[in-house]
Design a protein around this motif. Structure first.
Motif, mmCIF file in Angstrom:
data_model
loop_
_atom_site.group_PDB
_atom_site.id
_atom_site.type_symbol
_atom_site.label_atom_id
_atom_site.label_comp_id
_atom_site.label_asym_id
_atom_site.label_seq_id
_atom_site.Cartn_x
_atom_site.Cartn_y
_atom_site.Cartn_z
ATOM 1 N N HIS A 60 0.833 -1.207 0.000
ATOM 2 C CA HIS A 60 0.000 0.000 0.000
ATOM 3 C C HIS A 60 0.862 1.249 0.000
ATOM 4 N N GLN A 73 -4.725 5.658 2.759
ATOM 5 C CA GLN A 73 -3.905 4.614 2.154
ATOM 6 C C GLN A 73 -4.670 3.940 1.035
ATOM 7 N N GLU A 74 -3.924 3.542 0.027
ATOM 8 C CA GLU A 74 -4.488 2.877 -1.146
ATOM 9 C C GLU A 74 -3.587 1.714 -1.526
ATOM 10 N N LYS A 85 -8.521 0.952 -12.368
ATOM 11 C CA LYS A 85 -7.404 0.622 -11.476
ATOM 12 C C LYS A 85 -6.744 -0.645 -12.014
ATOM 13 N N ILE A 126 -3.830 8.979 -5.251
ATOM 14 C CA ILE A 126 -4.286 9.705 -4.071
ATOM 15 C C ILE A 126 -4.341 11.185 -4.422
#
Length: 156
Positions: A60, A73-74, A85, A126
């Motif tokens: 992440h 967080q991604e 994505k 983000i």
């Protein structure tokens, strides 16, 4: 990085390439951070779930401000220009990161993509307004990378 009569954080931009070489251990520990800090005293958060139930994802990217707890967080994926994505195809694929901060709007954009793309996607992974940078950034700051085991990270 602080300027003007009203105390604002100046706009900045940086980009870098890196490759993460997976450890044979299942305990993680091969992550790293891009750091902007007023001191050289850092706290590492390189193992999945280290002291924080909220950091439950393995691979992440997170934004942390004076804490090991991520504000945002991604998963490490990139967003195609079509808005999908996409996962990275290989664990050792070079990754490009671009970080842009606009001081007047206080917006931070982080774009992640495979380094093989001649033109990186323009959609951020983000995009976050971060007014708290004004409380963190000082006149002189250290900028760099930290990691628990830099032998497993190649930064270009």
């Amino acid at each position: 990085m602080i300027s003007g009569h009203f105390q604002t954080v100046c706009s900045f931009s940086t980009s870098f390439l890196f490759i993460l070489v997976p450890s044979k251990s299942s305990y993680g520990g091969f992550g790293f951070t891009f750091t902007i800090s007023p001191t050289t005293n850092f706290e590492f958060d390189t193992v999945q779930g280290f002291r924080d139930g909220a950091d439950a994802r393995g691979n992440h990217i997170g934004l942390n401000f004076n804490s090991v707890t991520s504000d945002v967080q991604e998963p490490v994926v990139y967003t195609s220009d079509e808005g999908r994505k996409e996962d990275f195809q290989h664990e050792t694929e070079p990754i490009r990161v671009r970080l842009d901060y606009n001081g007047s709007t206080q917006m931070l954009n982080l774009i992640v993509s495979p380094a093989k793309f001649p033109i990186a996607p323009s959609i951020p992974l983000i995009s976050q307004r971060v007014p708290k940078l004004l409380d963190i950034v000082q006149e002189e700051m250290y900028v760099g990378f930290t990691a628990g085991d830099m032998s497993r990270v190649l930064t270009i």
